[in-house]
Design an enzyme around this catalytic site. Structure first.
Site, PDB file in Angstrom:
ATOM      1  CG  ASP A  18      60.981 112.235  66.722  1.00 28.56           C
ATOM      2  OD1 ASP A  18      60.463 112.809  65.755  1.00 28.56           O
ATOM      3  OD2 ASP A  18      60.410 111.331  67.364  1.00 28.56           O
ATOM      4  CB  ILE A  19      58.807 112.754  71.330  1.00 30.41           C
ATOM      5  CG1 ILE A  19      58.473 112.642  72.807  1.00 30.41           C
ATOM      6  CG2 ILE A  19      57.941 111.859  70.475  1.00 30.41           C
ATOM      7  CD1 ILE A  19      57.240 113.370  73.218  1.00 30.41           C
ATOM      8  CE1 TYR A 123      48.214 122.052  62.830  1.00 31.31           C
ATOM      9  CE2 TYR A 123      46.767 122.473  60.972  1.00 31.31           C
ATOM     10  CZ  TYR A 123      48.034 122.290  61.479  1.00 31.31           C
ATOM     11  OH  TYR A 123      49.125 122.353  60.651  1.00 31.31           O
TER      12      TYR A 123
HETATM   13  C1  AKB Z   1      46.497 119.193  58.081  1.00 33.44           C
HETATM   14  O1  AKB Z   1      45.818 118.652  57.203  1.00 33.44           O
HETATM   15  O2  AKB Z   1      46.184 119.272  59.258  1.00 33.44           O
HETATM   16  C2  AKB Z   1      47.808 119.834  57.676  1.00 33.44           C
HETATM   17  C3  AKB Z   1      47.651 121.269  57.330  1.00 33.44           C
HETATM   18  C4  AKB Z   1      46.950 121.687  56.086  1.00 33.44           C
HETATM   19  O3  AKB Z   1      48.087 122.103  58.054  1.00 33.44           O
HETATM   20  N1  AKB Z   1      48.395 119.112  56.622  1.00 33.44           N
END
Ligand code: AKB
Length: 298
Positions: A18-19, A123
């Site tokens: 962990d960091i 993401y």
């Molecule tokens: C998020 O909500 O960013 C994560 C996912 C669904 O990858 N839990």
């Protein structure tokens, strides 16, 4: 995850990192920044690592607030893991992908394994790119890298950290503590979720499967249970009948709108025998009772 690996392999054969300072892992520990290539290499060599789970990531909601950091952590962290796995001849590498890889142009229900990946969040972009890097390293260097597209993972041991699906954990804490929850998604925002035990079991089963069974080298769809905030609220009311929810959707609703409501995981079922155990009633019971016990003993 660490506990499951310790239960399976023994504490002396598992190393957590962990960091921050050791938060109390039940095994060996290294304080480590996954972006520090030399430090990661030293740790892998020191412990003679065979199976490498690189789980560090900035999740969807935090990623929208700091896109550059999300890209840096999610991509550089993965590339370091891929390069070092080849250099040090690591047996198997695990990369966590997400339902966030899906966006425009897919069927929202039972989204297929091979659907087009046009994610709307930073993401999701980093995970879609990451999956292709994994496939590339498998094809070019023969690296045995494996991956799952996790739905929202719901557990009572770790508090959520910056995801869009976090409401499904927060809601339990607020139900137990206050009997009321203000939800940042709409009542009918249906998303794929999975109980932590199932997610961990899927990960270990994937990593333990014989190599010739792994036919997907981008990332496997993994479906647990799909539900909306109003559906889980109704289930919680079976444990606490006076529980109420008000809805105040924010920027996270836009992320949720771009994701599927459920995904098709028949490839995982067929290739390495995936089968979920937790349905909505079982998940809700486990979460509610465990959090109640935890808060009562604080
Ligand atoms: C998020 O909500 O960013 C994560 C996912 C669904 O990858 N839990």
């Amino acid at each position: 995850m660490t506990q499951a690996l310790v239960d399976k392999y023994g504490r002396e054969r598992v190393v957590a990192t962990d960091i921050s300072d050791d938060p109390g892992f039940p095994c060996q520990y290294e304080k480590l920044d996954v972006l520090d290539r030399d430090a990661v290499k030293r740790a892998l060599q020191k412990h003679n690592v065979g199976h490498f789970y690189q789980l560090a990531a900035i999740l969807s909601a935090t990623g929208e607030k700091n896109p550059a950091l999300a890209w840096e952590v999610n991509m550089k962290g993965l590339l370091i893991a891929l390069e070092l796995s080849v250099e040090l001849e690591i047996d198997r590498l695990f990369f966590p992908s997400s339902i966030a890889v899906f966006g425009e142009g897919v069927d929202k229900n039972h989204t297929l394994q091979d659907s087009v990946l046009i994610p709307n969040s930073v993401y999701g972009i980093s995970k879609a790119a990451g999956e292709n890097w994994c496939k590339y390293y498998h094809g070019k260097y023969g690296l045995d890298v494996r991956s799952l597209r996790y739905p929202g993972v719901i557990g009572h041991e770790t508090l959520p950290g910056g995801g869009t699906t976090d409401y499904a954990v927060d809601i339990f804490y607020e139900a137990v503590k206050n009997g009321h929850y203000q939800c940042f998604l709409k009542a009918d925002a249906r998303l794929p979720m999975i109980y932590m035990d199932d997610a961990i079991r899927a990960t270990v089963e994937l990593m333990e499967a014989d190599s010739d069974k792994i036919k997907v080298r981008t990332s496997y769809n993994l479906q647990g249970i799909s539900f909306s905030p109003e559906e889980i609220a109704r289930e919680i009311q079976k444990h606490r009948p006076d529980f109420t929810v008000e809805y105040a959707p924010d920027y996270r609703q836009d992320i949720a709108d771009s994701w599927p409501g459920s995904i098709d995981d028949s490839a995982a079922q067929k290739d390495w025998g995936w089968k979920r155990e937790f349905d909505l009633a079982k998940l809700t019971r486990e979460m509610y009772v465990s959090i109640q016990n935890k808060l009562n003993h604080q």
